[in-house]
Design a protein around this motif. Structure first.
Motif, PDB file in Angstrom:
ATOM      1  N   ASN A  59      -1.409  -5.195   0.326  1.00 26.80           N
ATOM      2  CA  ASN A  59      -1.260  -4.623   1.666  1.00 26.80           C
ATOM      3  C   ASN A  59      -0.201  -3.527   1.673  1.00 26.80           C
ATOM      4  O   ASN A  59      -0.389  -2.462   2.283  1.00 26.80           O
ATOM      5  N   LYS A  60       0.906  -3.779   0.975  1.00 25.60           N
ATOM      6  CA  LYS A  60       1.982  -2.784   0.886  1.00 25.60           C
ATOM      7  C   LYS A  60       1.502  -1.537   0.156  1.00 25.60           C
ATOM      8  O   LYS A  60       1.819  -0.403   0.543  1.00 25.60           O
ATOM      9  N   HIS A  61       0.711  -1.755  -0.906  1.00 25.62           N
ATOM     10  CA  HIS A  61       0.175  -0.626  -1.682  1.00 25.62           C
ATOM     11  C   HIS A  61      -0.772   0.214  -0.834  1.00 25.62           C
ATOM     12  O   HIS A  61      -0.746   1.447  -0.894  1.00 25.62           O
ATOM     13  N   VAL A  62      -1.613  -0.449  -0.033  1.00 23.81           N
ATOM     14  CA  VAL A  62      -2.547   0.271   0.841  1.00 23.81           C
ATOM     15  C   VAL A  62      -1.788   1.089   1.884  1.00 23.81           C
ATOM     16  O   VAL A  62      -2.112   2.251   2.139  1.00 23.81           O
ATOM     17  N   GLN A  63      -0.757   0.489   2.473  1.00 20.84           N
ATOM     18  CA  GLN A  63       0.023   1.175   3.501  1.00 20.84           C
ATOM     19  C   GLN A  63       0.758   2.392   2.934  1.00 20.84           C
ATOM     20  O   GLN A  63       0.802   3.447   3.568  1.00 20.84           O
ATOM     21  N   TRP A 103      -3.446   7.534   2.653  1.00 15.58           N
ATOM     22  CA  TRP A 103      -4.254   8.746   2.609  1.00 15.58           C
ATOM     23  C   TRP A 103      -4.983   8.902   1.278  1.00 15.58           C
ATOM     24  O   TRP A 103      -6.075   9.494   1.231  1.00 15.58           O
ATOM     25  N   LEU A 104      -4.416   8.384   0.217  1.00 15.53           N
ATOM     26  CA  LEU A 104      -5.127   8.405  -1.067  1.00 15.53           C
ATOM     27  C   LEU A 104      -6.368   7.522  -1.002  1.00 15.53           C
ATOM     28  O   LEU A 104      -7.413   7.870  -1.555  1.00 15.53           O
ATOM     29  N   TYR A 105      -6.252   6.380  -0.329  1.00 19.21           N
ATOM     30  CA  TYR A 105      -7.408   5.505  -0.145  1.00 19.21           C
ATOM     31  C   TYR A 105      -8.491   6.198   0.683  1.00 19.21           C
ATOM     32  O   TYR A 105      -9.685   6.103   0.365  1.00 19.21           O
ATOM     33  N   ILE A 106      -8.062   6.888   1.745  1.00 20.38           N
ATOM     34  CA  ILE A 106      -9.013   7.607   2.594  1.00 20.38           C
ATOM     35  C   ILE A 106      -9.731   8.698   1.801  1.00 20.38           C
ATOM     36  O   ILE A 106     -10.967   8.844   1.877  1.00 20.38           O
ATOM     37  N   ILE A 107      -8.968   9.465   1.012  1.00 19.80           N
ATOM     38  CA  ILE A 107      -9.554  10.555   0.222  1.00 19.80           C
ATOM     39  C   ILE A 107     -10.540  10.012  -0.808  1.00 19.80           C
ATOM     40  O   ILE A 107     -11.640  10.542  -0.981  1.00 19.80           O
ATOM     41  N   SER A 108     -10.152   8.943  -1.502  1.00 23.05           N
ATOM     42  CA  SER A 108     -11.032   8.339  -2.506  1.00 23.05           C
ATOM     43  C   SER A 108     -12.311   7.805  -1.864  1.00 23.05           C
ATOM     44  O   SER A 108     -13.419   8.008  -2.383  1.00 23.05           O
ATOM     45  N   LEU A 109     -12.169   7.137  -0.724  1.00 24.09           N
ATOM     46  CA  LEU A 109     -13.331   6.613  -0.006  1.00 24.09           C
ATOM     47  C   LEU A 109     -14.250   7.741   0.446  1.00 24.09           C
ATOM     48  O   LEU A 109     -15.485   7.646   0.331  1.00 24.09           O
ATOM     49  N   LEU A 110     -13.663   8.828   0.945  1.00 25.43           N
ATOM     50  CA  LEU A 110     -14.461   9.977   1.388  1.00 25.43           C
ATOM     51  C   LEU A 110     -15.225  10.599   0.216  1.00 25.43           C
ATOM     52  O   LEU A 110     -16.371  11.034   0.377  1.00 25.43           O
TER      53      LEU A 110
END
Length: 216
Positions: free
Chosen positions: A11-15, A19-26
């Motif tokens: 959870n801490k890593h996601v927070q 934005w890296l998670y959002i970019i990768s998902l996109l």
């Protein structure tokens, strides 16, 4: 390490890398859309060739000649090199764009496969996609996104702190921790490998038994 602690770290890593998670998902979603769209521009010869491959797979499954060893080997060849490439690119200072391209390619493969099945085989193809393609990818996609973010985060850390002597002196500790993170991702992906090897062929066999050949 307790389950709550693992979830807390995740959870801490996601927070901290939201934005890296959002970019990768996109990027993966973009690849899926491109893959689905590209099927419309395939020539009839290409479609016939792929349908012939699926027909041979259908025949092998229907006759009970399932080589789990071969399927497992192909599953490893399809996924492990990608994971290793992401790991290596995370150790470089120029790996981020290539990691994102890999995400797009992975999404393209999934989108193309699903779209081709549905386009070429109608409702049977949709059933095959839902039960034979998606289950393992429910594990693969989050794992690849996590691996992408871990690699990009490490790459940015190198760029940001390359002049920091303390960081440089601890480089092997950081690389070891980074590599262990990838090993954990690989361990989770192993569940997907087993699903694709043992579950997917038998699901396809059930589909064939229920509705007949998956080829129209």
């Amino acid at each position: 390490m307790s389950e709550n602690k693992v979830l807390g770290l995740l959870n801490k890593h996601v927070q901290s890398n939201f934005w890296l998670y959002i970019i990768s998902l996109l990027c993966i979603c973009t690849g899926i859309v491109l893959g689905m769209y590209s099927v419309r521009y395939m020539g009839s010869f290409d479609k016939t060739d792929l349908l012939s491959y699926i027909k041979n797979f259908n025949t092998a499954i229907n006759s009970g000649n399932i080589s789990y060893k071969s399927i497992f080997s192909e599953t490893l060849k399809s996924n492990v090199p990608i994971l290793l490439a992401m790991w290596f690119l995370g150790l470089t200072m120029i790996g981020i764009p290539i990691i994102l391209i890999i995400d797009i390619i992975k999404g393209f493969t999934i989108g193309f496969t699903i779209s081709f099945m549905v386009n070429g085989m109608g409702m049977k193809g949709m059933m095959f996609s839902l039960l034979g393609v998606l289950p393992q990818n429910i594990i693969y996609i989050p794992c690849f996104i996590l691996a992408s973010v871990i690699a990009m985060d490490f790459s940015m850390a190198i760029l940001k702190d390359k002049s920091n002597r303390q960081w440089t002196s601890n480089i092997w500790v950081m690389v070891t921790s980074y590599s262990l993170s990838f090993l954990l991702v690989a361990a989770v992906m192993f569940i997907g490998f087993l699903m694709e090897t043992y579950l997917t062929p038998n699901i396809v066999k059930l589909i064939i038994a229920s509705v007949g050949s998956i080829i129209i």
